[in-house]
Design a protein around this motif. Structure first.
Motif, PDB file in Angstrom:
ATOM      1  N   ALA A 165       0.831  -1.210   0.000  1.00  0.00           N
ATOM      2  CA  ALA A 165       0.000   0.000   0.000  1.00  0.00           C
ATOM      3  C   ALA A 165       0.861   1.254   0.000  1.00  0.00           C
ATOM      4  N   PHE A 166       1.953   1.221   0.754  1.00  0.00           N
ATOM      5  CA  PHE A 166       2.831   2.391   0.811  1.00  0.00           C
ATOM      6  C   PHE A 166       3.619   2.556  -0.492  1.00  0.00           C
ATOM      7  N   ALA A 167       3.990   1.438  -1.097  1.00  0.00           N
ATOM      8  CA  ALA A 167       4.716   1.511  -2.367  1.00  0.00           C
ATOM      9  C   ALA A 167       3.860   2.157  -3.447  1.00  0.00           C
ATOM     10  N   ALA A 168       2.544   2.025  -3.327  1.00  0.00           N
ATOM     11  CA  ALA A 168       1.641   2.636  -4.309  1.00  0.00           C
ATOM     12  C   ALA A 168       1.802   4.152  -4.328  1.00  0.00           C
ATOM     13  N   ALA A 169       2.008   4.753  -3.154  1.00  0.00           N
ATOM     14  CA  ALA A 169       2.203   6.200  -3.096  1.00  0.00           C
ATOM     15  C   ALA A 169       3.469   6.602  -3.835  1.00  0.00           C
ATOM     16  N   SER A 170       4.515   5.804  -3.692  1.00  0.00           N
ATOM     17  CA  SER A 170       5.774   6.101  -4.377  1.00  0.00           C
ATOM     18  C   SER A 170       5.609   6.019  -5.890  1.00  0.00           C
ATOM     19  N   ILE A 171       4.921   4.979  -6.353  1.00  0.00           N
ATOM     20  CA  ILE A 171       4.707   4.823  -7.794  1.00  0.00           C
ATOM     21  C   ILE A 171       3.889   5.984  -8.346  1.00  0.00           C
ATOM     22  N   ALA A 172       2.856   6.378  -7.607  1.00  0.00           N
ATOM     23  CA  ALA A 172       2.017   7.490  -8.056  1.00  0.00           C
ATOM     24  C   ALA A 172       2.816   8.788  -8.123  1.00  0.00           C
ATOM     25  N   ASN A 173       3.669   9.023  -7.126  1.00  0.00           N
ATOM     26  CA  ASN A 173       4.478  10.244  -7.116  1.00  0.00           C
ATOM     27  C   ASN A 173       5.438  10.287  -8.304  1.00  0.00           C
ATOM     28  N   ILE A 174       6.063   9.160  -8.597  1.00  0.00           N
ATOM     29  CA  ILE A 174       7.028   9.117  -9.702  1.00  0.00           C
ATOM     30  C   ILE A 174       6.330   9.352 -11.038  1.00  0.00           C
ATOM     31  N   CYS A 175       5.222   8.663 -11.254  1.00  0.00           N
ATOM     32  CA  CYS A 175       4.522   8.771 -12.544  1.00  0.00           C
ATOM     33  C   CYS A 175       3.987  10.178 -12.782  1.00  0.00           C
ATOM     34  N   VAL A 176       3.326  10.736 -11.775  1.00  0.00           N
ATOM     35  CA  VAL A 176       2.729  12.059 -11.960  1.00  0.00           C
ATOM     36  C   VAL A 176       3.803  13.137 -11.970  1.00  0.00           C
ATOM     37  N   GLY A 177       4.863  12.965 -11.170  1.00  0.00           N
ATOM     38  CA  GLY A 177       5.949  13.942 -11.203  1.00  0.00           C
ATOM     39  C   GLY A 177       6.616  13.997 -12.558  1.00  0.00           C
ATOM     40  N   ALA A 178       6.846  12.834 -13.161  1.00  0.00           N
ATOM     41  CA  ALA A 178       7.444  12.795 -14.504  1.00  0.00           C
ATOM     42  C   ALA A 178       6.498  13.411 -15.532  1.00  0.00           C
ATOM     43  N   SER A 179       5.214  13.135 -15.406  1.00  0.00           N
ATOM     44  CA  SER A 179       4.234  13.721 -16.332  1.00  0.00           C
ATOM     45  C   SER A 179       4.172  15.237 -16.181  1.00  0.00           C
ATOM     46  N   ALA A 180       4.251  15.713 -14.929  1.00  0.00           N
ATOM     47  CA  ALA A 180       4.231  17.157 -14.690  1.00  0.00           C
ATOM     48  C   ALA A 180       5.438  17.828 -15.331  1.00  0.00           C
ATOM     49  N   TYR A 181       6.588  17.191 -15.217  1.00  0.00           N
ATOM     50  CA  TYR A 181       7.793  17.748 -15.839  1.00  0.00           C
ATOM     51  C   TYR A 181       7.636  17.843 -17.352  1.00  0.00           C
ATOM     52  N   LEU A 182       7.175  16.765 -17.966  1.00  0.00           N
ATOM     53  CA  LEU A 182       7.019  16.758 -19.418  1.00  0.00           C
ATOM     54  C   LEU A 182       5.953  17.754 -19.872  1.00  0.00           C
ATOM     55  N   TRP A 183       4.873  17.828 -19.140  1.00  0.00           N
ATOM     56  CA  TRP A 183       3.780  18.729 -19.500  1.00  0.00           C
ATOM     57  C   TRP A 183       4.246  20.183 -19.438  1.00  0.00           C
TER      58      TRP A 183
END
Length: 204
Positions: A165-183
């Motif tokens: 459950a905690f690892a899910a937060a890490s995955i979400a942060n990485i994916c959305v952070g990378a998307s925010a950078y690209l956007w």
């Protein structure tokens, strides 16, 4: 949106016992202190970006975003290392139960390593808002919470327990952070229709 996701994860923790709920609660409170530098940066960069965008200083806007993102990554490493070293003493200030400490330590080991990308998401959201374009902020927030975090937390808890459950937060942060950078790289190019700066009003 954030309270809803927190409530969902808390309900997942309840399935693992009172110690898991307490550990998650303690870790969340420490996390709120740990992400203050990222939130401060997000609030501080907004007026700078908005002013320079209005003045058509698009190069300064782009450079500001890159400096913010670099700061987020450096600060994220510092915060993650600090919590990795001092998490147990900090947690023990809130609760002395060994099981609670173990749960909170697991959270503060997995999630802070992605605070850098989480900070990028916060900064990008604030930057887009300052430009009068809140759509990216809404999309990133909803995607992180309901598309990634909540479903992955459910699957992770089912497969790997509290750690999943905690690892899910890490995955979400990485994916959305990378998307925010690209956007936000779109800010490198001036808009097709340039903004006409308003003349400064003279006093007297």
């Amino acid at each position: 949106i954030t309270p809803l996701s927190m409530g969902f994860v808390t309900s997942l923790m309840a399935g693992f016992g009172a110690e898991a709920v307490a550990g998650f609660g303690v870790a969340s409170r420490i996390e709120m202190l740990a992400i203050i530098p990222f939130m401060a940066l997000a609030f501080g960069v907004a007026p700078f970006v908005g002013q320079n965008w209005g003045a058509q200083a698009f190069d300064r806007v782009y450079k500001a975003t890159q400096v913010c993102y670099l700061y987020c990554m450096i600060c994220g490493v510092v915060v993650a290392l600090t919590l990795g070293v001092f998490s147990r003493p900090l947690i023990s200030l809130f609760d002395s139960n060994p099981m609670v400490i173990d749960v909170a330590t697991t959270y503060l080991f997995l999630v802070p390593i992605t605070y850098g990308t989480f900070g990028i998401m916060l900064a990008a959201s604030s930057i887009f808002n300052s430009l009068g374009n809140p759509l990216p902020t809404v999309v990133m927030t909803v995607a992180r919470t309901f598309v990634l975090y909540v479903p992955l937390a459910y699957l992770g808890a089912w497969k790997f327990g509290v750690t999943g459950a905690f690892a899910a937060a890490s995955i979400a942060n990485i994916c959305v952070g990378a998307s925010a950078y690209l956007w936000s790289q779109s800010l490198r190019k001036p808009p097709k229709r340039k903004i006409k700066p308003e003349p400064l009003s003279s006093s007297g």
